[in-house]
Scaffold this active site. Structure first.
Site, PDB file in Angstrom:
ATOM      1  N   ARG A 100      -8.698  -5.408  -6.370  1.00  0.00           N
ATOM      2  CA  ARG A 100      -9.925  -4.610  -6.453  1.00  0.00           C
ATOM      3  C   ARG A 100      -9.938  -3.721  -7.683  1.00  0.00           C
ATOM      4  O   ARG A 100     -10.994  -3.399  -8.223  1.00  0.00           O
ATOM      5  CB  ARG A 100     -10.122  -3.790  -5.172  1.00  0.00           C
ATOM      6  CG  ARG A 100     -10.463  -4.640  -3.962  1.00  0.00           C
ATOM      7  CD  ARG A 100     -10.688  -3.796  -2.735  1.00  0.00           C
ATOM      8  NE  ARG A 100      -9.533  -3.028  -2.347  1.00  0.00           N
ATOM      9  CZ  ARG A 100      -8.500  -3.501  -1.648  1.00  0.00           C
ATOM     10  NH1 ARG A 100      -8.499  -4.748  -1.253  1.00  0.00           N
ATOM     11  NH2 ARG A 100      -7.476  -2.735  -1.344  1.00  0.00           N
TER      12      ARG A 100
ATOM     13  N   GLU B  16       4.048   0.564   3.125  1.00  0.00           N
ATOM     14  CA  GLU B  16       4.222   1.095   4.476  1.00  0.00           C
ATOM     15  C   GLU B  16       5.023   0.114   5.335  1.00  0.00           C
ATOM     16  O   GLU B  16       5.877   0.496   6.111  1.00  0.00           O
ATOM     17  CB  GLU B  16       2.852   1.350   5.118  1.00  0.00           C
ATOM     18  CG  GLU B  16       2.307   2.715   4.791  1.00  0.00           C
ATOM     19  CD  GLU B  16       0.904   2.888   5.310  1.00  0.00           C
ATOM     20  OE1 GLU B  16      -0.021   2.388   4.647  1.00  0.00           O
ATOM     21  OE2 GLU B  16       0.737   3.506   6.367  1.00  0.00           O
TER      22      GLU B  16
HETATM   23  P1  AMP Z   1      -0.511   3.060  -2.284  1.00  0.00           P
HETATM   24  O1  AMP Z   1       0.485   2.315  -3.090  1.00  0.00           O
HETATM   25  O2  AMP Z   1       0.002   3.458  -0.929  1.00  0.00           O
HETATM   26  O3  AMP Z   1      -1.094   4.239  -3.031  1.00  0.00           O
HETATM   27  O4  AMP Z   1      -1.701   2.065  -1.970  1.00  0.00           O
HETATM   28  C1  AMP Z   1      -2.671   1.837  -2.931  1.00  0.00           C
HETATM   29  C2  AMP Z   1      -3.065   0.392  -3.005  1.00  0.00           C
HETATM   30  O5  AMP Z   1      -3.248  -0.190  -1.705  1.00  0.00           O
HETATM   31  C3  AMP Z   1      -4.390   0.298  -3.726  1.00  0.00           C
HETATM   32  O6  AMP Z   1      -4.329  -0.761  -4.655  1.00  0.00           O
HETATM   33  C4  AMP Z   1      -5.409   0.079  -2.630  1.00  0.00           C
HETATM   34  O7  AMP Z   1      -6.306  -0.933  -3.006  1.00  0.00           O
HETATM   35  C5  AMP Z   1      -4.618  -0.322  -1.394  1.00  0.00           C
HETATM   36  N1  AMP Z   1      -4.860   0.541  -0.227  1.00  0.00           N
HETATM   37  C6  AMP Z   1      -3.979   1.385   0.359  1.00  0.00           C
HETATM   38  N2  AMP Z   1      -4.494   1.989   1.437  1.00  0.00           N
HETATM   39  C7  AMP Z   1      -5.766   1.538   1.532  1.00  0.00           C
HETATM   40  C8  AMP Z   1      -6.854   1.796   2.439  1.00  0.00           C
HETATM   41  N3  AMP Z   1      -6.715   2.663   3.471  1.00  0.00           N
HETATM   42  N4  AMP Z   1      -8.019   1.160   2.227  1.00  0.00           N
HETATM   43  C9  AMP Z   1      -8.162   0.307   1.196  1.00  0.00           C
HETATM   44  N5  AMP Z   1      -7.182   0.008   0.321  1.00  0.00           N
HETATM   45  C10 AMP Z   1      -6.003   0.612   0.466  1.00  0.00           C
END
Ligand code: AMP
Length: 180
Positions: free
Chosen positions: A68, A105
C-alpha cells in the site's frame, strides 16, 4: 461559502475499520475508500509531501513500502520532483539487494531494497499508509542507510499512537496526517 474540511477530517471519514483482519484482534485500517475518492486521494498525497515541498537541499528519492505504501509514495515522489524507490518483501526485487528482517506481532518479515537504488548521500523520504509498532519503518531506515543514503523523514497517513511507534523512530522527523 463552502466549508473547507481539513485533511484529517477527510481521512477520518474515508478510512474504514475492519475488525479481526487479517488476524483476530487486529483492527485493520482499510484505505481503499480514501483512494477511491478523488478529493481524498489528491489531498492526502499533497499533505504527505507538503512538509518537504520546499526542503533545502531537496528530497532526491521517495521510498514506498510494499504494497500500500507504493500507491501513496509514487505520487508524492512526482509532487516533490523526486525519484521513487520500492522497498519490497523478500525475493521480489530482481537485482542485488540489501535485506533486513524484523519481528512482527506474529512471526517475522524480511524487506529488501536494490543495492544501487540510491546515489551516495541522497536525501530520502519514506511514505507509508499506517505506522503501527514502527518496526517496518525502522527496518526500511536500516536498508536506506545500508545503501548509502540518508533518511530525512517519514510521512504516514495514520499513526496508531497507542502502539507508541515514535519511540522506535528516535529523532527521525515524523509527519502523520491523522494520529489515532
Ligand atoms: P508496523 O511495522 O507495526 O509499524 O506496521 C506497519 C505496516 O503494517 C504498514 O506497512 C501497514 O500497512 C501495516 N499495518 C500494521 N497495522 C495495520 C493496521 N491496523 N491496519 C492496516 N495496516 C496495518
Amino acid at each position: 461559502m463552502s466549508e473547507v474540511r481539513g485533511v484529517d477530517e477527510l481521512i477520518r471519514g474515508l478510512v474504514r475499520d475492519i475488525a479481526d483482519y487479517p488476524k483476530p484482534g487486529i483492527l485493520f485500517k482499510d484505505i481503499t475508500p480514501l483512494l477511491g475518492d478523488p478529493e481524498g486521494f489528491t489531498r492526502t498525497v499533497d499533505a504527505l509531501g507538503a512538509p518537504w515541498q520546499n526542503s533545502q537541499p531537496r528530497i532526491d528519492k521517495v521510498v514506498g513500502i510494499e504494497a500500500r505504501g507504493f500507491i501513496l509514495a509514487a505520487p508524492v515522489a512526482l509532487a516533490l520532483g523526486a525519484g521513487f524507490v520500492p522497498v519490497r518483501k523478500a525475493g521480489k526485487l530482481p537485482g542485488q539487494t540489501f535485506s533486513q528482517s524484523y519481528a512482527l506481532e506474529y512471526g517475522e518479515e524480511t524487506l529488501e531494497v536494490h543495492r544501487d537504488a540510491f546515489a551516495p548521500g541522497e536525501r530520502v523520504l519514506v511514505v507509508d499508509d499506517v505506522l503501527a509498532t514502527g518496526g517496518t519503518v525502522d527496518a526500511t531506515a536500516s536498508l536506506i542507510r545500508a545503501a548509502g543514503a540518508q533518511i530525512v523523514g517519514v510521512s504516514v497517513l495514520l499513526e496508531l499512537t497507542f502502539l507508541e511507534p515514535r519511540a522506535r523512530l528516535g529523532d527521525l522527523p515524523l509527519h502523520s496526517l491523522l494520529p489515532v
